[in-house]
Design a protein around this motif. Structure first.
Motif, PDB file in Angstrom:
ATOM      1  N   TYR A  29      -9.733   5.526  -1.155  1.00 50.94           N
ATOM      2  CA  TYR A  29      -8.367   5.858  -0.724  1.00 50.94           C
ATOM      3  C   TYR A  29      -7.527   6.365  -1.899  1.00 50.94           C
ATOM      4  O   TYR A  29      -6.859   7.400  -1.804  1.00 50.94           O
ATOM      5  N   PHE A  30      -7.563   5.649  -3.007  1.00 51.15           N
ATOM      6  CA  PHE A  30      -6.724   6.037  -4.141  1.00 51.15           C
ATOM      7  C   PHE A  30      -7.255   7.274  -4.855  1.00 51.15           C
ATOM      8  O   PHE A  30      -6.483   8.031  -5.457  1.00 51.15           O
ATOM      9  N   ILE A  48      -5.733  10.032  -2.879  1.00 49.93           N
ATOM     10  CA  ILE A  48      -4.325  10.191  -3.248  1.00 49.93           C
ATOM     11  C   ILE A  48      -4.199  10.940  -4.571  1.00 49.93           C
ATOM     12  O   ILE A  48      -3.401  11.881  -4.709  1.00 49.93           O
ATOM     13  N   SER A  80       0.885   3.741  -3.122  1.00 49.40           N
ATOM     14  CA  SER A  80       0.497   5.138  -2.898  1.00 49.40           C
ATOM     15  C   SER A  80       1.508   6.106  -3.495  1.00 49.40           C
ATOM     16  O   SER A  80       1.142   7.128  -4.090  1.00 49.40           O
ATOM     17  N   ILE A  81       2.796   5.785  -3.342  1.00 43.32           N
ATOM     18  CA  ILE A  81       3.843   6.653  -3.892  1.00 43.32           C
ATOM     19  C   ILE A  81       3.765   6.692  -5.419  1.00 43.32           C
ATOM     20  O   ILE A  81       3.795   7.767  -6.045  1.00 43.32           O
ATOM     21  N   MET A  94      -9.434   6.828 -10.056  1.00 46.63           N
ATOM     22  CA  MET A  94      -8.302   7.715  -9.807  1.00 46.63           C
ATOM     23  C   MET A  94      -8.210   8.803 -10.878  1.00 46.63           C
ATOM     24  O   MET A  94      -7.909   9.966 -10.575  1.00 46.63           O
ATOM     25  N   GLY A 121       1.181   5.887  -7.281  1.00 46.31           N
ATOM     26  CA  GLY A 121      -0.076   6.534  -7.648  1.00 46.31           C
ATOM     27  C   GLY A 121      -0.009   8.035  -7.526  1.00 46.31           C
ATOM     28  O   GLY A 121      -0.572   8.771  -8.348  1.00 46.31           O
ATOM     29  N   PHE A 122       0.688   8.528  -6.496  1.00 43.53           N
ATOM     30  CA  PHE A 122       0.815   9.975  -6.300  1.00 43.53           C
ATOM     31  C   PHE A 122       1.557  10.615  -7.466  1.00 43.53           C
ATOM     32  O   PHE A 122       1.100  11.601  -8.060  1.00 43.53           O
ATOM     33  N   ILE A 125      -0.426  -3.846  -5.840  1.00 41.43           N
ATOM     34  CA  ILE A 125      -1.515  -4.010  -4.878  1.00 41.43           C
ATOM     35  C   ILE A 125      -2.096  -5.413  -4.961  1.00 41.43           C
ATOM     36  O   ILE A 125      -2.403  -6.029  -3.946  1.00 41.43           O
ATOM     37  N   TYR A 130     -10.908   0.828  -1.137  1.00 41.21           N
ATOM     38  CA  TYR A 130      -9.708   1.025  -1.951  1.00 41.21           C
ATOM     39  C   TYR A 130      -9.899   2.178  -2.926  1.00 41.21           C
ATOM     40  O   TYR A 130      -9.005   3.017  -3.121  1.00 41.21           O
ATOM     41  N   ILE A 161       0.828  -1.204   0.000  1.00 40.20           N
ATOM     42  CA  ILE A 161       0.000   0.000   0.000  1.00 40.20           C
ATOM     43  C   ILE A 161       0.862   1.254   0.000  1.00 40.20           C
ATOM     44  O   ILE A 161       0.519   2.278  -0.610  1.00 40.20           O
ATOM     45  N   ILE A 162       2.034   1.201   0.675  1.00 42.20           N
ATOM     46  CA  ILE A 162       2.931   2.361   0.698  1.00 42.20           C
ATOM     47  C   ILE A 162       3.522   2.611  -0.684  1.00 42.20           C
ATOM     48  O   ILE A 162       3.473   3.738  -1.210  1.00 42.20           O
TER      49      ILE A 162
END
Length: 476
Positions: free
Chosen positions: A405-406, A409, A81-82, A124, A84-85, A110, A402, A77-78
């Protein structure tokens, strides 16, 4: 002749597989029906080609299952997230959405299956595009007295984009995965190369302009003829809002900066298409009602596009964001651009991406400034992405936690990316940075999505799965 063309196509695919053999070893989270016990192992390159040939003729279809990993804090997930950011930040800057980065991240890191990854990727893209549009609604054209979003371009392309997406989704069902992968790699590499050379051309023009501006500034100081030269927006096309109060940071009120009549027309197209897509979920595929609903999309898209095309042809409307570069529109040009709008949508629906991968470079070729090309492409893409999200939600194709959350982000990343690149462009005087980011994003998407597609093909070859065309009417 058909046999010769089939041999050529299979030869090209096998060549692509060899070049990407390392990527094919990536672990695939999607668990298909286990056929390993029934597979007879064959050695040698000739056996592999024969195996691929036989698979293209088989008609059996493997069963597929949704793979939704449990949402818990960890390295996956970390890292996701990076990635995806940065994907959302780069995608929002270039106006392409970032789906080419989201889908591989969601699949390989994921652990979602490809269809669920595509659905969450659309969420997203919607979050990033929506926040980018909200950010851009207050901004003005970099040199003209106009909004940064070109509503005439949006009216010309957005209906065709949404029509193309509906066609692309049907093609996605019918086309074999290896066909989609080959198309993706060829198209994205070509588009990114074209955008890169466009960025170099723009960089050279900016260098010349900066040198001329420096000479004029130096001459003005020596002659002491007046105050120091400064940047002022050039008077441009018509302003529908009269005198606008421009803030020091180049922003105005959203109410003053939006062409509301054009926006409402685009929203009406979106609502009509969305209603059709929702109703389609309750009818049987390939039934009479199904084809009637599909056909209703054509007059809706054509009506708005023809209205805008006739206005451009007669001179009642102009692509004002191009400045003084007046364009005498020809009938064949309007047909060509409408076709390209449909093509952008087809690519988006076929590959599960936003149409910005086509629209962004196309707007640049039309002579639109990079800032306007990015903003308008993202604006048009917001409608198509949001429609896909609603449809996927009704079909229960993604887990809500999910997705939420994304989306969060991507929304934050898009705002941060827009703010940083705007400051960099103002500081360096290099709008070509946006073009280079666009080219980079498309190139990375080609590599990542191509790698995932090739890995998927290798897995299907290993399990002797069907790799030919599918019937649209066999889908539920």
């Amino acid at each position: 002749m058909e046999g010769f063309m089939r041999n050529v196509v299979i030869g090209l695919v096998c060549g692509s597989l060899i070049l990407a053999m390392e990527l094919a070893e990536a672990e695939r989270p999607l668990k298909l029906v286990d056929l390993a016990n029934n597979v007879q192992k064959e050695d040698g390159f000739a056996d592999f080609i024969l195996q691929l040939w036989n698979l293209s003729k088989r008609g059996d279809e493997p069963s597929r299952h949704h793979v939704w990993p449990e949402m818990r804090f960890g390295w996956r997930i970390i890292l996701g997230s990076i990635i995806g950011f940065f994907g959302a930040a780069l995608g929002s800057i270039g106006g392409v959405g970032g789906g080419g980065i989201f889908v591989p991240m969601l699949t390989l890191i994921i652990g979602f299956d490809p269809k669920s990854s595509t659905a969450i990727s659309k969420c997203m893209i919607m979050g990033a595009a929506g926040s980018t549009v909200y950010y851009n609604l207050r901004l003005r054209h970099p040199t003209l007295d106009l909004p940064i979003i070109d509503y005439d371009l949006a009216l010309l392309f957005q209906p065709m984009l949404m029509l193309g997406i509906s066609i692309g989704v049907a093609f996605n069902v019918m086309f074999a995965d290896w066909m989609v992968t080959v198309l993706l790699i060829v198209l994205f590499l070509g588009t990114s190369t074209k955008a890169f050379f466009k960025g170099i051309e723009t960089w050279k023009k900016e260098t010349v302009m900066k040198k001329e501006a420096a000479k004029l500034l130096e001459s003005s100081r020596k002659m002491n003829d007046g105050p120091t030269l400064g940047y002022k927006p050039l008077p441009g096309g018509p302003s529908a809002n009269g005198q606008l109060k421009l803030r020091s940071d180049g922003e105005v009120s959203v109410i003053e900066n939006v062409y509301w009549r054009d926006l409402m027309l685009l929203v009406m197209v979106w609502v009509a298409f969305l209603a059709i897509q929702i109703v389609k979920t309750y009818v049987k595929t390939c039934s009479v009602e199904y084809w009637v609903l599909n056909s209703l999309q054509v007059p809706i898209a054509l009506a708005v596009t023809l209205y805008e095309g006739i206005c451009l042809y007669t001179g009642k409307r102009i692509i004002a964001s191009k400045g003084k570069q007046d364009m005498n529109w020809k009938v064949h040009q309007l047909f060509l651009y409408c076709f390209l709008g449909i093509l952008a949508g087809m690519v988006g629906g076929l590959l599960g991406l936003g149409g910005g991968f086509i629209l962004g470079p196309l707007f640049l070729e039309l002579g639109v400034p990079p800032q306007v090309a990015s903003a308008t492409s993202t604006f048009a893409m917001t409608f198509s992405a949001s429609m896909s999200v609603v449809q996927n939600y009704l079909l229960n194709r993604f887990p809500i936690p999910y997705a939420f959350y994304f989306v969060l982000i991507a929304t934050i990343a898009a705002i941060v990316g827009q703010h940083i690149v705007r400051k960099l462009v103002a500081l360096l005087g290099r709008a070509s940075l946006i073009i280079f980011i666009l080219a980079l994003t498309i190139f990375v998407s080609a590599i990542s999505l191509g790698g995932v597609g090739i890995a998927n093909m290798m897995e299907k070859v290993e399990h002797r799965e069907h790799m030919g065309f599918e019937s649209l009417c066999s889908q539920t």
